[in-house]
Scaffold this motif. Sequence first.
Motif, PDB file in Angstrom:
ATOM      1  N   LYS A 402       7.002   3.206  12.499  1.00 23.21           N
ATOM      2  CA  LYS A 402       6.508   2.489  11.326  1.00 23.21           C
ATOM      3  C   LYS A 402       5.082   2.919  10.995  1.00 23.21           C
ATOM      4  O   LYS A 402       4.257   3.126  11.889  1.00 23.21           O
ATOM      5  N   ILE A 403       4.805   3.034   9.699  1.00 19.75           N
ATOM      6  CA  ILE A 403       3.463   3.405   9.251  1.00 19.75           C
ATOM      7  C   ILE A 403       2.709   2.144   8.844  1.00 19.75           C
ATOM      8  O   ILE A 403       3.285   1.212   8.274  1.00 19.75           O
ATOM      9  N   VAL A 404       1.424   2.098   9.188  1.00 24.33           N
ATOM     10  CA  VAL A 404       0.563   0.963   8.849  1.00 24.33           C
ATOM     11  C   VAL A 404      -0.618   1.495   8.034  1.00 24.33           C
ATOM     12  O   VAL A 404      -1.316   2.409   8.462  1.00 24.33           O
ATOM     13  N   ILE A 405      -0.809   0.922   6.840  1.00 22.20           N
ATOM     14  CA  ILE A 405      -1.911   1.316   5.964  1.00 22.20           C
ATOM     15  C   ILE A 405      -2.921   0.182   5.898  1.00 22.20           C
ATOM     16  O   ILE A 405      -2.573  -0.953   5.552  1.00 22.20           O
ATOM     17  N   LYS A 406      -4.192   0.474   6.251  1.00 27.33           N
ATOM     18  CA  LYS A 406      -5.263  -0.521   6.195  1.00 27.33           C
ATOM     19  C   LYS A 406      -6.392  -0.011   5.302  1.00 27.33           C
ATOM     20  O   LYS A 406      -6.617   1.208   5.204  1.00 27.33           O
ATOM     21  N   ALA A 407      -7.102  -0.932   4.680  1.00 26.58           N
ATOM     22  CA  ALA A 407      -8.232  -0.564   3.828  1.00 26.58           C
ATOM     23  C   ALA A 407      -9.376  -0.016   4.680  1.00 26.58           C
ATOM     24  O   ALA A 407      -9.749  -0.621   5.687  1.00 26.58           O
ATOM     25  N   ALA A 408      -9.921   1.119   4.277  1.00 31.68           N
ATOM     26  CA  ALA A 408     -11.039   1.736   4.994  1.00 31.68           C
ATOM     27  C   ALA A 408     -12.381   1.377   4.370  1.00 31.68           C
ATOM     28  O   ALA A 408     -13.436   1.677   4.921  1.00 31.68           O
ATOM     29  N   ARG A 409     -12.336   0.745   3.210  1.00 29.59           N
ATOM     30  CA  ARG A 409     -13.538   0.287   2.511  1.00 29.59           C
ATOM     31  C   ARG A 409     -13.122  -0.807   1.521  1.00 29.59           C
ATOM     32  O   ARG A 409     -11.933  -0.928   1.196  1.00 29.59           O
ATOM     33  N   PRO A 410     -14.062  -1.604   1.034  1.00 31.10           N
ATOM     34  CA  PRO A 410     -13.705  -2.684   0.108  1.00 31.10           C
ATOM     35  C   PRO A 410     -13.272  -2.130  -1.243  1.00 31.10           C
ATOM     36  O   PRO A 410     -13.745  -1.084  -1.687  1.00 31.10           O
ATOM     37  N   LEU A 411     -12.353  -2.849  -1.876  1.00 31.07           N
ATOM     38  CA  LEU A 411     -11.833  -2.418  -3.182  1.00 31.07           C
ATOM     39  C   LEU A 411     -11.865  -3.575  -4.161  1.00 31.07           C
ATOM     40  O   LEU A 411     -11.677  -4.735  -3.776  1.00 31.07           O
ATOM     41  N   GLN A 412     -12.106  -3.247  -5.415  1.00 24.84           N
ATOM     42  CA  GLN A 412     -12.115  -4.241  -6.483  1.00 24.84           C
ATOM     43  C   GLN A 412     -10.918  -4.000  -7.402  1.00 24.84           C
ATOM     44  O   GLN A 412     -10.325  -2.915  -7.384  1.00 24.84           O
ATOM     45  N   PRO A 413     -10.542  -5.004  -8.203  1.00 23.76           N
ATOM     46  CA  PRO A 413      -9.437  -4.814  -9.140  1.00 23.76           C
ATOM     47  C   PRO A 413      -9.636  -3.568 -10.006  1.00 23.76           C
ATOM     48  O   PRO A 413     -10.737  -3.274 -10.451  1.00 23.76           O
ATOM     49  N   ILE A 531     -17.036  -5.960  13.643  1.00 17.32           N
ATOM     50  CA  ILE A 531     -18.425  -5.578  13.350  1.00 17.32           C
ATOM     51  C   ILE A 531     -18.468  -4.493  12.274  1.00 17.32           C
ATOM     52  O   ILE A 531     -19.216  -4.591  11.289  1.00 17.32           O
ATOM     53  N   LEU A 532     -17.653  -3.459  12.455  1.00 15.27           N
ATOM     54  CA  LEU A 532     -17.662  -2.325  11.526  1.00 15.27           C
ATOM     55  C   LEU A 532     -17.164  -2.722  10.144  1.00 15.27           C
ATOM     56  O   LEU A 532     -17.731  -2.310   9.128  1.00 15.27           O
ATOM     57  N   CYS A 533     -16.100  -3.534  10.081  1.00 17.73           N
ATOM     58  CA  CYS A 533     -15.556  -3.958   8.783  1.00 17.73           C
ATOM     59  C   CYS A 533     -16.589  -4.765   7.989  1.00 17.73           C
ATOM     60  O   CYS A 533     -16.766  -4.558   6.783  1.00 17.73           O
ATOM     61  N   THR A 534     -17.275  -5.678   8.674  1.00 17.18           N
ATOM     62  CA  THR A 534     -18.293  -6.501   8.008  1.00 17.18           C
ATOM     63  C   THR A 534     -19.429  -5.639   7.466  1.00 17.18           C
ATOM     64  O   THR A 534     -19.882  -5.819   6.327  1.00 17.18           O
ATOM     65  N   ALA A 535     -19.873  -4.661   8.272  1.00 19.92           N
ATOM     66  CA  ALA A 535     -20.986  -3.801   7.851  1.00 19.92           C
ATOM     67  C   ALA A 535     -20.560  -2.857   6.725  1.00 19.92           C
ATOM     68  O   ALA A 535     -21.323  -2.618   5.778  1.00 19.92           O
ATOM     69  N   ILE A 536     -19.346  -2.313   6.789  1.00 19.18           N
ATOM     70  CA  ILE A 536     -18.872  -1.413   5.725  1.00 19.18           C
ATOM     71  C   ILE A 536     -18.736  -2.161   4.408  1.00 19.18           C
ATOM     72  O   ILE A 536     -19.094  -1.649   3.344  1.00 19.18           O
ATOM     73  N   ASP A 537     -18.234  -3.393   4.471  1.00 25.24           N
ATOM     74  CA  ASP A 537     -18.161  -4.228   3.261  1.00 25.24           C
ATOM     75  C   ASP A 537     -19.551  -4.453   2.664  1.00 25.24           C
ATOM     76  O   ASP A 537     -19.762  -4.341   1.447  1.00 25.24           O
ATOM     77  N   ALA A 538     -20.513  -4.783   3.531  1.00 19.37           N
ATOM     78  CA  ALA A 538     -21.878  -5.059   3.076  1.00 19.37           C
ATOM     79  C   ALA A 538     -22.505  -3.823   2.448  1.00 19.37           C
ATOM     80  O   ALA A 538     -23.180  -3.904   1.407  1.00 19.37           O
ATOM     81  N   PHE A 539     -22.280  -2.658   3.066  1.00 21.18           N
ATOM     82  CA  PHE A 539     -22.848  -1.415   2.527  1.00 21.18           C
ATOM     83  C   PHE A 539     -22.373  -1.176   1.097  1.00 21.18           C
ATOM     84  O   PHE A 539     -23.156  -0.827   0.211  1.00 21.18           O
TER      85      PHE A 539
END
Length: 574
Positions: A402-413, A531-539
């Motif tokens: 099975k393949i799993v796709i996750k967001a690598a950075r925040p996205l907007q509409p 930790i990384l997800c929170t910081a990448i979102d903030a950046f």
Amino acid sequence: MANQYGDKLYMAICSEKTLQTNSNGFFMNFAQLVSENAGEIWIKNIFGHNTVIDCGSSLSLALWSRSQVLLSLNEYSLALADIQLALKESLPNIYKAEAFWKMGICYKALNEENRANVSFGLAEKLFASKLKIEDLGRDKMAKFVQNKKEDRRILPSIQGKPHPLFPCASKKLTVKQKEGMGRYVIANEDIKTGETLVVEPPYAACLLPDMFGTHCHHCFDRLVSPIGCPDCSNVAFCKMECRQAALSSYHTYECKFLDLLIGSGMSILSHTALRMITQNSLKRCLEIYKDRKKEKVYSLCTNSSLRSPEDFLQRTLMAAFLLRCLQKIIPTDEEYRIGELLLFHLQMLQFNAHEIYETRYLPDRRFKGSKATYIGVAVYPTVALFNHDCYPAVTRHFVGKKIVIKAARPLQPQDVVAENYGPIFTRKCLQERQRSLSSRYWFNCQCNACIFNWPTLDAGLEPYSIRIKCSNKKCSYYFTLPVSSQILKCPKCQETISLTEQIQLLKWCDEQYDVGHKTMNENQPEKAMDILCTAIDAFHRISCAPHKGTHLAQESLHLCVADSGNVHETLVNK
């Protein structure tokens, strides 16, 4: 009589070639590994002087012997499977009483008391020796514990509700179509870094031939106590359920000509094209041919209009070859329809297949030096709709097939949700990426990394200008650091704004990236991901790519995410 021209080394090489002529095969590596572990003394003095003729009981005795090893390792579930299969393969009567005894032990370890008592009871009836019965009685009262090995694989659930048309994907995604882009995926809601967007089983998948000796032919799990095909010695399965699933569909057909397929030198994509046929019945294949719109995989692109006559001929010949392999099974009056499907598969898979990988690491280095090793190929109809970007919005990993796709950075509409087809800007320069994409996928990439020729991590990204977004939320202007003053007038919105908070937050992001890297290397991937997800979102709220620290953080995030998928501890750094 001694041979004066004898050369023992050359003799050994010639003997090996009668077993394996293909230098890329795994058999001789396997034989060498067994020889090294068994030792020269055992091979010469014990194995070489113990030729056994067992009147057709080789398989049952081999399974019985392996079950004893598995019992000593507290692998009761695997031992039970071997004993049951040994009995099914006509285990000699002299072993049957002990077989039921050991089955009782296995059932006790697996907390199946009723079955354990039945097995012990059958063993007592078959035993004539009182000493054996006394030993059995002690085992009936003893406690056995199944060996529990760590399986770090976690199959996550998609974030939010499933998509009405693509149930393997999140409702936060929408499929669009546009001239020049074809079909592509966009976000229709805010998406945070790390959110799971797609979890999809393959429509069809094939294991690489080099992995036939290490992975299950059906589910791609690592082999521990392999079970072979009853009719061929080409493949192995991790458990009876996988063997039964394969024998009830594709392997029933492929078993008869798998050697021919591999010997032809055809690609794994060609094998997958065939698998899309063999995994279905003839009736089902003809139903698909009649109405392909019902299967999403048949709406994927083939670029047939762009193919050269030579390329089209080669794929037609491959389709004919694969069809010829099937002719003894499939009625001849339906052949042309199956051949047409095969030709479509061979064109479509070129642009839509995904390589399945597992992450291999050394015992003392879980992340540093880990490498992705490809073990198979599959086609995923939903994920195939994602376009390419050299700075991808998502990361992918695999749990089994099975393949799993996750967001690598925040996205907007309205943001395009793109994955990466192989060449990523942080590792490959513009020329290499364009050459690879245009040759392999037949398009010229027009992503920002290509348009603005972003440098790689090793070729100038370090001093690349960092930009800070205007603090006016309605403004889209970015200031290039350093600035003369942290309080200044925005040339676009004309407001006087302060960049102090954004500059401090940028510094905080870099600090959090360092904490995330350190936490990951301390073997705490889940904590590191948070930790990384929170910081990448903030950046991304205050700045934009390219930014070396953020891209390194995204690479670490990918390693942490992949750690919950297919992983294997290896003693060899390759």
